[in-house]
Design a protein around this motif. Structure first.
Motif, PDB file in Angstrom:
ATOM      1  N   ILE A 151      -2.370   7.073   5.070  1.00  6.74           N
ATOM      2  CA  ILE A 151      -2.433   7.131   3.613  1.00  6.74           C
ATOM      3  C   ILE A 151      -1.337   8.029   3.051  1.00  6.74           C
ATOM      4  O   ILE A 151      -0.554   7.635   2.186  1.00  6.74           O
ATOM      5  N   ARG A 185      -5.979   0.827  -2.981  1.00  2.00           N
ATOM      6  CA  ARG A 185      -6.984   0.881  -1.911  1.00  2.00           C
ATOM      7  C   ARG A 185      -8.407   0.783  -2.457  1.00  2.00           C
ATOM      8  O   ARG A 185      -9.364   0.991  -1.715  1.00  2.00           O
ATOM      9  N   GLY A 239      -1.453  -5.251   6.138  1.00  2.00           N
ATOM     10  CA  GLY A 239      -1.402  -3.913   5.568  1.00  2.00           C
ATOM     11  C   GLY A 239      -0.395  -2.991   6.205  1.00  2.00           C
ATOM     12  O   GLY A 239      -0.138  -1.897   5.708  1.00  2.00           O
ATOM     13  N   SER A 249      -6.758  -8.925   5.931  1.00  2.00           N
ATOM     14  CA  SER A 249      -7.747  -8.631   4.890  1.00  2.00           C
ATOM     15  C   SER A 249      -8.028  -9.901   4.093  1.00  2.00           C
ATOM     16  O   SER A 249      -7.094 -10.616   3.710  1.00  2.00           O
ATOM     17  N   TYR A 257       0.819  -1.214   0.000  1.00  2.00           N
ATOM     18  CA  TYR A 257       0.000   0.000   0.000  1.00  2.00           C
ATOM     19  C   TYR A 257       0.846   1.254   0.000  1.00  2.00           C
ATOM     20  O   TYR A 257       0.427   2.290  -0.485  1.00  2.00           O
ATOM     21  N   ARG A 263     -10.851  -1.947  -3.777  1.00  3.43           N
ATOM     22  CA  ARG A 263     -10.904  -3.396  -3.672  1.00  3.43           C
ATOM     23  C   ARG A 263     -10.935  -4.089  -5.031  1.00  3.43           C
ATOM     24  O   ARG A 263     -10.219  -5.068  -5.260  1.00  3.43           O
ATOM     25  N   ASP A 322      -7.581  -3.536  -6.931  1.00  2.00           N
ATOM     26  CA  ASP A 322      -6.490  -4.298  -6.301  1.00  2.00           C
ATOM     27  C   ASP A 322      -6.620  -5.793  -6.584  1.00  2.00           C
ATOM     28  O   ASP A 322      -5.611  -6.487  -6.773  1.00  2.00           O
ATOM     29  N   ARG A 325      -5.418   1.274   9.976  1.00  2.00           N
ATOM     30  CA  ARG A 325      -5.965   2.570  10.353  1.00  2.00           C
ATOM     31  C   ARG A 325      -5.850   2.799  11.858  1.00  2.00           C
ATOM     32  O   ARG A 325      -5.508   3.901  12.307  1.00  2.00           O
TER      33      ARG A 325
END
Length: 493
Positions: free
Chosen positions: A489, A352, A376, A388, A333, A354, A357, A477
């Protein structure tokens, strides 16, 4: 005034007042905490300046001019810094070292009192208050107050603060708890100011012979999962001097180790890295050992294998490629331009999104093997973040890989610093250590989305069991909001 060891009553309604240095904490030395602030908020040159000034600080402390020594450390480490930078370091970096400094016996007394809790410290209040309130449920922190002009630290002490004179803790406690109220329990260090004990019903003093065992990690008041900063160990004067002297040799080692991974073929990398101090341990499944030890490497297939590993550093995919003796691709990422240029394996950034990716990873699998880290982001402590489930949707064959990395001097990850320095810092360690545990393949691409979550959770639990790590539902996050105040980010390259 009673002996500290005589405290046995654990009345949950009792209030307590305690000194931080030498009583609740094992150490009375404040220098390491100012080094961390200088290094993480001000940069290497500021930290080195503080180190060079240490002989004078030591002499001032020796001649009982502790207030002057404290003011000197405050000025060097905070002058010109934004107050929010100091607060960020206090929350992201200092907490690790503060936890490691807690005296086990004192903590048992402190945590056994369920009334109001007061802590006195010579450290700037802004540096320790977030930790004391979050981990120890302290109600009032009395410490040195920094003088701030606008949002910038002047490097001076606010004369209205509690540190106006060290012997005024008595007055500070009277203000904090009220003129007519007494504290039930007082805990102080023999070598420090104990004037506040006059306002305590019970007095306990930490003697030099008192047990100095640190609080065990399993006894921490709450799980300690995220932290930031480059230094692995507490930067005491001699340790930080060793780091400073090692730095040029570390830079040379990092360059040489990186060149080994770029220039030499895979079969030669492991023996060469062993010679320069980089230890890599590889474990393959027992079933593969019994049949063909290289079947994980040389099994024929129509398309690539997906390797799923927990994330320790940016070197995870590179060392996995070394372990299986062939080039693999990696998706990420966030990767700095510098890291992309020096990477010996192909890397592709995810968007980012879905759906996008998923197509990116599918197309890469069609061309060869692929490594993904579904957490991540990295986690330094013995915890796994939530995996994920996207990887379970794209591959028929998934090989879980449990990864463990250790370093003795520098961390190879950061949330607030420059990401492009992550790999160089890890390679600068005297003896970096890596372990990769390859498991038997599992099947992917189930019929339902729910089964994708089951596969992701199952692989997370498998890796966690192999490493002895605890599985969590925390995400990237959560980490960046806690350490950097953002969603992770936009990061510096």
């Amino acid at each position: 005034m009673g002996s500290f060891s005589g405290f046995t009553d654990r009345n949950k309604q009792k209030s307590i007042a305690v000194q931080l240095e030498g009583a609740l904490f094992i150490s009375t030395d404040l220098f390491p905490y100012f080094v961390l602030v200088a290094l993480e908020a001000g940069g290497l040159l500021r930290a080195v300046a503080l180190l060079l000034f240490y002989p004078i600080i030591w002499l001032l402390n020796l001649t009982r001019h502790r207030t002057t020594a404290l003011h000197a450390m405050i000025f060097i480490s905070t002058f010109g810094l934004k107050i929010h930078s100091i607060k960020a370091v206090a929350k992201a970096t200092l907490q690790k070292f503060l936890l490691e400094d807690i005296r086990e016996s004192s903590f048992k007394v402190f945590s056994g009192c369920g009334g109001k809790k007061y802590v006195f410290t010579r450290l700037p209040r802004v540096m320790v208050e977030p930790f004391l309130r979050e981990y120890l449920d302290v109600d009032c922190v009395v410490g040195t107050e920094l003088k701030v002009i606008g949002r910038t630290c002047s490097g001076l002490v606010d004369p209205t603060g509690a540190e106006r004179a060290e012997m005024e803790w008595f007055q500070a406690l009277k203000v904090a708890c009220g003129d007519d109220q007494l504290i039930d329990v007082g805990l102080a260090a023999r070598s420090e100011d104990r004037s506040f004990l006059l306002l305590c019903k019970e007095h306990y003093v930490i003697s030099p012979q008192e047990d100095a065992s640190p609080l065990a990690r399993k006894d921490y008041p709450k799980p300690f999962i995220f932290h930031d900063g480059r230094l692995v160990t507490r930067p005491d004067p001699m340790r930080f001097l060793a780091v400073f002297l090692w730095f040029p040799f570390g830079v040379f080692l990092a360059i040489s180790r990186a060149l080994v991974g770029i220039v030499f073929p895979y079969k030669l990398i492991l023996p060469i890295t062993a010679l320069n101090g980089f230890r890599i341990r590889i474990r393959v499944p027992e079933t593969q050992k019994q049949t063909n030890p290289k079947s994980v490497v040389e099994s024929p297939k129509t398309k690539g294998t997906l390797y799923v590993c927990n994330h320790q550093t940016l070197l995870d995919p590179v060392l996995l490629s070394t372990a299986i003796l062939r080039r693999v691709s990696a998706v990420t990422y966030s990767l700095s331009s510098f890291s992309e240029v020096i990477s010996p394996i192909p890397t592709v950034r995810l968007t980012r999104d879905r759906f996008k990716d998923r197509e990116i990873m599918r197309s890469m699998l069609e061309r060869g093997d692929l490594v993904v880290c579904p957490e991540g982001t990295t986690c330094r402590e013995q915890y796994l973040l939530r995996f994920s489930p996207l990887f379970a949707e794209i591959a028929d064959k998934i090989v879980p890989v449990a990864v463990r990395a250790r370093s003795s001097m520098f961390y190879g990850t950061t949330a607030r610093g420059y990401k492009w320095l992550d790999s160089p810092f890890f390679l600068m360690n005297p003896f970096p250590w890596y372990e990769l545990n390859l498991h038997d393949p599992v099947s992917g691409r189930p019929d339902s989305k729910e089964l994708c979550y089951d596969i992701a959770n199952g692989i997370q639990m498998l890796i966690g069991k192999t490493l002895g790590y605890e599985c969590t539902n925390l995400t990237r996050r959560d980490k960046y909001r806690m350490l950097a105040g953002n969603d992770g980010i936009d990061q510096r390259n």
